[in-house]
Design a protein around this motif. Sequence first.
Motif, PDB file in Angstrom:
ATOM      1  N   GLU A   1     -30.277 -48.321 -18.469  1.00  0.00           N
ATOM      2  CA  GLU A   1     -30.412 -46.916 -18.082  1.00  0.00           C
ATOM      3  C   GLU A   1     -30.756 -46.786 -16.603  1.00  0.00           C
ATOM      4  O   GLU A   1     -30.202 -45.937 -15.894  1.00  0.00           O
ATOM      5  N   ILE A   2     -31.664 -47.621 -16.113  1.00  0.00           N
ATOM      6  CA  ILE A   2     -32.017 -47.582 -14.693  1.00  0.00           C
ATOM      7  C   ILE A   2     -30.809 -47.939 -13.836  1.00  0.00           C
ATOM      8  O   ILE A   2     -30.519 -47.282 -12.821  1.00  0.00           O
TER       9      ILE A   2
ATOM     10  N   HIS B   1     -27.603 -47.635 -14.552  1.00  0.00           N
ATOM     11  CA  HIS B   1     -26.605 -46.569 -14.580  1.00  0.00           C
ATOM     12  C   HIS B   1     -27.054 -45.353 -13.773  1.00  0.00           C
ATOM     13  O   HIS B   1     -26.243 -44.712 -13.104  1.00  0.00           O
ATOM     14  N   ARG B   2     -28.351 -45.048 -13.822  1.00  0.00           N
ATOM     15  CA  ARG B   2     -28.851 -43.929 -13.015  1.00  0.00           C
ATOM     16  C   ARG B   2     -28.689 -44.225 -11.535  1.00  0.00           C
ATOM     17  O   ARG B   2     -28.285 -43.354 -10.758  1.00  0.00           O
TER      18      ARG B   2
ATOM     19  N   ALA C   1     -24.975 -43.965 -10.609  1.00  0.00           N
ATOM     20  CA  ALA C   1     -24.532 -42.574 -10.582  1.00  0.00           C
ATOM     21  C   ALA C   1     -25.049 -41.868  -9.338  1.00  0.00           C
ATOM     22  O   ALA C   1     -24.326 -41.079  -8.704  1.00  0.00           O
ATOM     23  N   ALA C   2     -26.304 -42.149  -8.963  1.00  0.00           N
ATOM     24  CA  ALA C   2     -26.861 -41.538  -7.762  1.00  0.00           C
ATOM     25  C   ALA C   2     -26.122 -42.009  -6.516  1.00  0.00           C
ATOM     26  O   ALA C   2     -25.821 -41.215  -5.613  1.00  0.00           O
TER      27      ALA C   2
ATOM     28  N   THR D   1     -32.610 -40.603  -4.580  1.00  0.00           N
ATOM     29  CA  THR D   1     -32.773 -41.165  -5.925  1.00  0.00           C
ATOM     30  C   THR D   1     -32.529 -42.663  -5.920  1.00  0.00           C
ATOM     31  O   THR D   1     -33.223 -43.415  -6.606  1.00  0.00           O
TER      32      THR D   1
ATOM     33  N   LEU E   1     -35.223 -45.400  -7.255  1.00  0.00           N
ATOM     34  CA  LEU E   1     -34.922 -46.358  -8.318  1.00  0.00           C
ATOM     35  C   LEU E   1     -34.927 -47.791  -7.810  1.00  0.00           C
ATOM     36  O   LEU E   1     -35.119 -48.733  -8.585  1.00  0.00           O
TER      37      LEU E   1
END
Length: 269
Positions: free
Chosen positions: A175-176, A178-179, A182-183, A191, A195
Amino acid sequence: MPLDPTATELRNAVLASPRAVAAHDRAAWVGLFARDAVVNDPVGAAPHRGPDAIARFYDTFIAPNDIVFDVAHDFAGPATVVRDLAITITMSTGAQVRVPMHLRYEIATEDGDLRISHLAAYWELLPMIGQLMGTGIAGLRAGTRLGGLLLRNQGMSGLVGMAQACTGIGRTGKEIAHRLCAAAAAGDAATVTELAGGRETVRLWSGESVSVPELVARARGLRCGKTLAAGRSVTVSGETPDGPVLLIFDFHPAAPRLETLRVHTSTVG
């Protein structure tokens, strides 16, 4: 052999490994590794260090099986080759599994030849076990035989060491990752910085460190594909308008905090 081998020379040194696997040539495969080499397969399991341990790894996981490599991309950089691939394993009972993975080979010069000093295989153990058990009796028999070989060749410590691969950063790390991707694709440098643990630079595979805004500029349009969690690492296959990329996220040993991010973009072959 040159002190600074080319990308093609590095890849050629790596290609000798699947050739030896296909030929079931134990001596050739073990001989590809440096004297103090480490095999970490899968990442998250206990590593195998030195020629004797690497030979026992071969006897357990390679010798009984037929293994076919299906490679999408090879990336090469300083003393390293990373392969984006899947392998198809046909076991002695006829059970067959297909395992998505990323392989990272670190290469060193020893006695004038290029040798593998570290092999890290990023793949997920539990989904592979589930796939194997899904093949029915043949899969059950194959799993039973593999467990016996593991105990015979590596002892109880080998069984426990392999089981460690069932733990790790898992879904949280994915999840981290992919975030962050995406950012970066959206141009959101703030972001990405958050991260990335607040760091202002990110290391590329070439060894170059780039600022987060520069990384974001390069990552515009990034699309994520295959994502694997192995141990405390997450690997991601991606595509940008400029071509394929492979990202390796390494997390803190005890917290869901990103420690290093390496970006691989230089394909070869």
